[in-house]
Write an enzyme that holds these catalytic residues in place. Structure first.
Site, PDB file in Angstrom:
ATOM      1  N   GLY A 137      15.037  11.358 -35.632  1.00 18.63           N
ATOM      2  CA  GLY A 137      14.689  12.179 -34.479  1.00 18.63           C
ATOM      3  C   GLY A 137      15.869  12.923 -33.911  1.00 18.63           C
ATOM      4  N   GLY A 138      16.877  13.204 -34.758  1.00 20.27           N
ATOM      5  CA  GLY A 138      18.027  13.977 -34.306  1.00 20.27           C
ATOM      6  C   GLY A 138      18.804  13.315 -33.190  1.00 20.27           C
ATOM      7  CB  SER A 190      16.039  12.161 -40.077  1.00 25.51           C
ATOM      8  OG  SER A 190      16.418  13.424 -39.568  1.00 25.51           O
TER       9      SER A 190
END
Length: 554
Positions: free
Chosen positions: A126-127, A206
């Site tokens: 989620g960055g 991610s």
């Protein structure tokens, strides 16, 4: 009387285990989980693994978790999440419970009498700004195999988790220290659930993938896990570690309050400590053209309790970390993550391509920057403007600068440092439900973290599962399960093709498709091109207040 009490308690535990409930005793007190609706496993939700500091203490490291005497019912109807931008609530209406003290773990235990089960801990993506641990549950995987336990969890996000001022109250990396604390909690408590604390695999996708790699490099997390699976990101990406955290803190303060006093560190710290948590998380997550993030992990000053005081590049090159088995890779179209911005960005790219160079490059002059921008643009787009006809080159460009090069670079350096258990792959599977790339007739590609969707069970599934997808899912699960159990993706005796570890020539890698194919060097031409750029212009990260400097690689 004492022996009668013990008998009663033993009988109660047996009844609970044989019914829809399972009660275990952890260090904090008894915890009750419930049979998952899918059967074959028990789910424990929202167990506090630490106490999140709040108010003016909110940027400090996590505190010890609460304790209790009565059974803690780990069956909450709502999913606890950390403060973040409101976009996520549109995807999951009415099921999320936002708490500033949000440090909870979820444990999924197979319905088995076996003990010393393998454990895998999943770090969500989620960055570094959004997401929550319970988005991926892996319940089908856990229930089918019955020989491992899965743990998911929350960590502080955005400015809440990654403001880095280098002061005593805001040292930085609160979100990463949450992750370390979770791993310590697993070491202390997972045996109570039937797990083996000496058999822990750490998985992330991610930003969670970059976190996993950083945890492998951090001395603070050493010996807390035994294998790592970074999916679709790495610690050397331009967004994974802040280049200049103090400048980022000043920039964000001005964005949310144009009257904020930012030049004095004491005033800046007080601003962040006293502003409401809602104000800190009100700004929407911004996708930046230079592949950077305002808030993420940072290099800290060398103080007690620091998570990271040396750059990932320096640690990897020196080989100063515990070398664990690594299953490492990306999809063939990671850049699809930003495809929604293509129609806007293609115009801006043609106006000033230098705005799109990755943030971890530094130049001596505007002329030098423009010269490099022209070189990069020509490599991907030739002498033509960025247009609908070159959308696939656009995807290649963003795949490389945001994800691919960082992984290939790190993998190469890991091997050079003496790391002989790195297994590299490219996930390329698509089926008829995979969306066609815009501005093409029939081109499809595997999107960012498509391999994570293939083996996990997300709360939202966007497409029906074809027989081909189910077959691919079974293959990926077999590979991930093999790695979790043995430290290799294809152990001896497997029916899958042989998969050797990566060697000094950056070969081989496995192509993950319906038919697995072992190939040589992955993306050699694109890797060599970026090597030539980064060898000359790379800017390493610095602690807060140091001022960004260009650091030679050799």
């Amino acid at each position: 009387m004492a022996w009668r009490t013990c008998v009663v308690l033993l009988c109660m535990t047996a009844v609970l285990a044989d019914s829809d409930w399972l009660e275990v005793k952890i260090e904090q007190g008894p915890v009750r989980g419930r049979k998952h609706r899918g059967g074959d496993l028990y789910a424990f939700y929202n167990i506090p693994y630490a106490t999140g500091p709040t108010g003016e203490e909110r940027f400090k490291p996590p505190l010890p978790p609460p304790t209790w005497t009565d059974p803690f019912n780990a069956t909450a109807e709502k999913i606890v999440i950390c403060p973040q931008n409101g976009l996520i609530f549109e995807l999951f209406p009415n099921i999320l419970d936002v708490k500033e003290d949000c440090l909870v773990a979820n444990v999924f235990v197979p319905d088995t009498t076996e003990k010393d089960l393998s454990v895998f801990v999943y770090v969500h993506g989620g960055g570094y700004n959004s997401g929550f641990g319970n988005f991926y549950q892996g319940t089908q995987f856990v229930g089918a195999k019955k020989d491992f336990i899965m743990v998911t969890f929350n960590y502080r996000l955005g400015v809440h988790g990654f403001l880095c001022l280098g002061t005593e109250d805001v040292p930085g990396n609160a979100g990463m220290k949450d992750q370390v604390e979770l791993l310590r909690w697993v070491q202390k408590n997972i045996a109570s659930f039937g797990g083996n604390p000496n058999d822990v695999t750490l998985v992330g996708s991610s930003a969670g993938s970059a976190s996993v790699e950083l945890l492998m490099l951090s001395k603070s997390a050493e010996n807390l896990f035994h294998r790592v699976v970074p999916e679709s990101a790495g610690s050397l990406a331009p967004w994974s570690v802040q280049r200049d955290p103090l400048d980022n803190a000043k920039t964000f303060a001005r964005e949310i309050n144009e009257l904020a006093v930012v030049d004095d560190i004491n005033s800046l710290e007080q601003f962040y400590k006293t502003i409401s948590i809602d104000a800190l998380t009100a700004e929407p997550f911004e996708t930046r053209t230079d592949s950077s993030l305002l808030f993420g992990p940072c290099l800290e000053r060398n103080t007690n309790g620091a998570f990271l005081t040396e750059s990932p590049l320096s640690i990897i090159k020196k080989g100063d970390y515990k070398k664990l088995p690594v299953l490492y890779g990306f999809t063939n179209m990671e850049g699809l993550l930003v495809i929604s911005l293509f129609d806007t960005w293609k115009v801006k790219m043609n106006e000033n391509f230098s705005d799109f160079l990755p943030a971890d490059l530094k130049f001596e002059s505007d002329e030098e920057r423009q010269q490099v921008a022209d070189t990069v643009k020509k490599f991907y787009f030739g002498n033509d403007p960025v247009s609908n006809e070159s959308v696939l080159k656009f995807i290649d460009y963003y795949s490389d600068v945001t994800f691919n090069f960082a992984i290939l670079w790190a993998a190469e350096l890991l091997v050079k440092s003496g790391h002989d258990q790195v297994y590299l792959y490219e996930y390329v599977f698509v089926d008829k439900w995979t969306p066609v790339v815009p501005h093409t007739d029939d081109v499809r590609g595997a999107d960012h973290c498509a391999q994570s969707y293939a083996w996990m069970d997300p709360l939202i599934s966007w497409f029906p599962q074809t027989p081909e997808y189910r077959k691919m899912r079974a293959t990926v699960r077999e590979i991930w399960h093999n790695f979790m159990k043995t430290g290799t993706p294809v152990p001896q005796g497997s029916s899958l093709p042989e998969w050797p570890a990566l060697g000094r020539g950056s070969s081989p890698h496995m192509v993950l498709n319906e038919t697995l194919q072992l190939r040589g060097v992955l993306l050699p031409e694109r890797k060599r091109f970026w090597d030539s750029i980064y060898d000359k212009y790379y800017q390493d990260s610095v602690p807060p207040g140091s001022g960004a400097e260009s650091v030679a690689l050799n």
